[in-house]
Design a protein around this motif. Structure first.
Motif, PDB file in Angstrom:
ATOM      1  N   ILE A  59       0.836  -1.211   0.000  1.00 58.24           N
ATOM      2  CA  ILE A  59       0.000   0.000   0.000  1.00 58.24           C
ATOM      3  C   ILE A  59       0.869   1.258   0.000  1.00 58.24           C
ATOM      4  O   ILE A  59       0.615   2.204  -0.753  1.00 58.24           O
ATOM      5  N   CYS A  60       1.906   1.261   0.831  1.00 58.63           N
ATOM      6  CA  CYS A  60       2.811   2.412   0.881  1.00 58.63           C
ATOM      7  C   CYS A  60       3.529   2.601  -0.451  1.00 58.63           C
ATOM      8  O   CYS A  60       3.745   3.737  -0.898  1.00 58.63           O
ATOM      9  N   GLY A  61       3.915   1.496  -1.087  1.00 59.26           N
ATOM     10  CA  GLY A  61       4.566   1.575  -2.390  1.00 59.26           C
ATOM     11  C   GLY A  61       3.655   2.165  -3.443  1.00 59.26           C
ATOM     12  O   GLY A  61       4.060   3.019  -4.246  1.00 59.26           O
ATOM     13  N   ILE A  62       2.390   1.735  -3.454  1.00 58.81           N
ATOM     14  CA  ILE A  62       1.427   2.243  -4.429  1.00 58.81           C
ATOM     15  C   ILE A  62       1.126   3.714  -4.178  1.00 58.81           C
ATOM     16  O   ILE A  62       1.094   4.529  -5.115  1.00 58.81           O
ATOM     17  N   LEU A  63       0.902   4.067  -2.911  1.00 56.72           N
ATOM     18  CA  LEU A  63       0.599   5.465  -2.579  1.00 56.72           C
ATOM     19  C   LEU A  63       1.783   6.377  -2.912  1.00 56.72           C
ATOM     20  O   LEU A  63       1.597   7.502  -3.396  1.00 56.72           O
ATOM     21  N   GLY A  64       3.002   5.902  -2.663  1.00 53.41           N
ATOM     22  CA  GLY A  64       4.180   6.682  -3.016  1.00 53.41           C
ATOM     23  C   GLY A  64       4.283   6.882  -4.518  1.00 53.41           C
ATOM     24  O   GLY A  64       4.595   7.988  -4.994  1.00 53.41           O
ATOM     25  N   SER A  65       4.008   5.824  -5.273  1.00 53.58           N
ATOM     26  CA  SER A  65       4.036   5.918  -6.737  1.00 53.58           C
ATOM     27  C   SER A  65       2.992   6.903  -7.247  1.00 53.58           C
ATOM     28  O   SER A  65       3.257   7.705  -8.144  1.00 53.58           O
ATOM     29  N   LEU A  66       1.795   6.844  -6.672  1.00 54.13           N
ATOM     30  CA  LEU A  66       0.726   7.760  -7.074  1.00 54.13           C
ATOM     31  C   LEU A  66       1.097   9.198  -6.735  1.00 54.13           C
ATOM     32  O   LEU A  66       0.879  10.117  -7.544  1.00 54.13           O
ATOM     33  N   ALA A  67       1.656   9.417  -5.543  1.00 52.89           N
ATOM     34  CA  ALA A  67       2.042  10.769  -5.130  1.00 52.89           C
ATOM     35  C   ALA A  67       3.097  11.344  -6.074  1.00 52.89           C
ATOM     36  O   ALA A  67       3.028  12.517  -6.466  1.00 52.89           O
ATOM     37  N   GLY A  68       4.077  10.529  -6.453  1.00 49.96           N
ATOM     38  CA  GLY A  68       5.106  10.984  -7.385  1.00 49.96           C
ATOM     39  C   GLY A  68       4.534  11.290  -8.752  1.00 49.96           C
ATOM     40  O   GLY A  68       4.925  12.271  -9.406  1.00 49.96           O
ATOM     41  N   ALA A  69       3.600  10.456  -9.197  1.00 49.82           N
ATOM     42  CA  ALA A  69       2.959  10.676 -10.494  1.00 49.82           C
ATOM     43  C   ALA A  69       2.132  11.965 -10.477  1.00 49.82           C
ATOM     44  O   ALA A  69       2.139  12.727 -11.445  1.00 49.82           O
ATOM     45  N   LEU A  70       1.438  12.208  -9.379  1.00 49.17           N
ATOM     46  CA  LEU A  70       0.650  13.437  -9.250  1.00 49.17           C
ATOM     47  C   LEU A  70       1.555  14.668  -9.224  1.00 49.17           C
ATOM     48  O   LEU A  70       1.188  15.730  -9.752  1.00 49.17           O
ATOM     49  N   PHE A  71       2.727  14.521  -8.617  1.00 48.96           N
ATOM     50  CA  PHE A  71       3.697  15.617  -8.606  1.00 48.96           C
ATOM     51  C   PHE A  71       4.060  16.000 -10.043  1.00 48.96           C
ATOM     52  O   PHE A  71       4.051  17.176 -10.413  1.00 48.96           O
ATOM     53  N   ASN A  72       4.391  15.000 -10.863  1.00 49.40           N
ATOM     54  CA  ASN A  72       4.722  15.264 -12.261  1.00 49.40           C
ATOM     55  C   ASN A  72       3.526  15.819 -13.030  1.00 49.40           C
ATOM     56  O   ASN A  72       3.672  16.696 -13.890  1.00 49.40           O
ATOM     57  N   TYR A  73       2.358  15.293 -12.737  1.00 47.36           N
ATOM     58  CA  TYR A  73       1.118  15.720 -13.402  1.00 47.36           C
ATOM     59  C   TYR A  73       0.894  17.222 -13.179  1.00 47.36           C
ATOM     60  O   TYR A  73       0.661  17.976 -14.125  1.00 47.36           O
ATOM     61  N   TYR A  74       0.999  17.650 -11.926  1.00 50.41           N
ATOM     62  CA  TYR A  74       0.775  19.063 -11.617  1.00 50.41           C
ATOM     63  C   TYR A  74       1.954  19.930 -12.050  1.00 50.41           C
ATOM     64  O   TYR A  74       1.783  21.117 -12.369  1.00 50.41           O
ATOM     65  N   LEU A  75       3.138  19.355 -12.074  1.00 54.70           N
ATOM     66  CA  LEU A  75       4.313  20.076 -12.570  1.00 54.70           C
ATOM     67  C   LEU A  75       4.110  20.449 -14.040  1.00 54.70           C
ATOM     68  O   LEU A  75       4.411  21.569 -14.461  1.00 54.70           O
TER      69      LEU A  75
END
Length: 222
Positions: A59-75
């Motif tokens: 779960i932590c791995g998936i949430l971390g991956s999603l958070a990083g992807a969202l960072f790039n998305y908003y960037l």
């Protein structure tokens, strides 16, 4: 040098536990070319040892991956294509790479965020064209979580399996399998397992892509 950096990061994960997994997978999923193998495989290994909960680690791995992807998305939304191309070189990201991903996104649409998460060298940056295209945030999050989840689960299970086969190993032995220039026979075996997992994942991506293309053609005919 790279091996020393990875050793430090793994030590950080070992100290901070589940937060370390989240943070490292955030970095791996954003703009830092950091291998997820040295995070999730040791996490699966520690789960085999009883030092971590497998479900929480995943779960932590998936949430971390999603958070990083969202960072790039908003960037991408915030600064635009020109900014990404100009400064991408500092993160091993070129204009030609950007163009390839944009073409891939335009050709395959939103499903590319799912498929791209399963392809090495693409998973870190597929969020950028999605952000530039202002893809629906809910769809983006779902597709990203599904794609990242598959890869995270595969690596965690692989780590658990390695624990069963090489019970005398340590997390450092696993990490050195990916960083050492002269790996031991056992470490080379771990790399082989990981490569096979990557190939099976690519086969899965191919099947999903073909199925999606056929479904789109069927929809068009209707």
């Amino acid at each position: 040098m790279f091996g020393e950096i990875v050793d430090f990061i793994v030590g950080f994960v070992g100290t901070t536990g589940y937060f370390g997994i989240f943070f490292m997978m955030f970095l791996e999923s954003s703009f830092v070319p950091f291998p997820s193998e040295v995070v999730m495989i040791p996490a699966g290994y520690l789960a085999y040892k009883g030092q971590m909960d497998m479900t929480l680690a995943i779960i932590c791995g998936i949430l971390g991956s999603l958070a990083g992807a969202l960072f790039n998305y908003y960037l991408a939304i915030k600064f635009g294509r020109e900014f990404l191309v100009r400064y991408g070189k500092y993160f091993f990201f070129s204009e030609s790479s950007m163009q390839k991903m944009e073409n891939y996104f335009k050709k395959h649409g939103e499903i590319s965020t799912f498929v791209g998460r399963l392809i090495m060298g693409v998973r870190q940056y597929i969020s950028l064209p999605a952000g530039l295209a202002k893809m629906n945030l809910l769809k983006f999050s779902i597709y990203t979580s599904l794609g990242a989840g598959i890869w995270v689960i595969i690596l965690a299970i692989l780590g658990y399996y390695i624990g069963d086969v090489f019970s005398a190993f340590s997390t450092e032995d696993i990490v050195h399998a990916f960083t050492s220039k002269e790996p031991t026979q056992e470490q080379s075996t771990i790399k082989t397992y990981t490569k096979k997992a990557g190939l099976y994942t690519l086969a899965f991506v191919l099947i999903v892509s073909i199925g999606y293309i056929l479904w789109q053609k069927f929809k068009t005919k209707k």
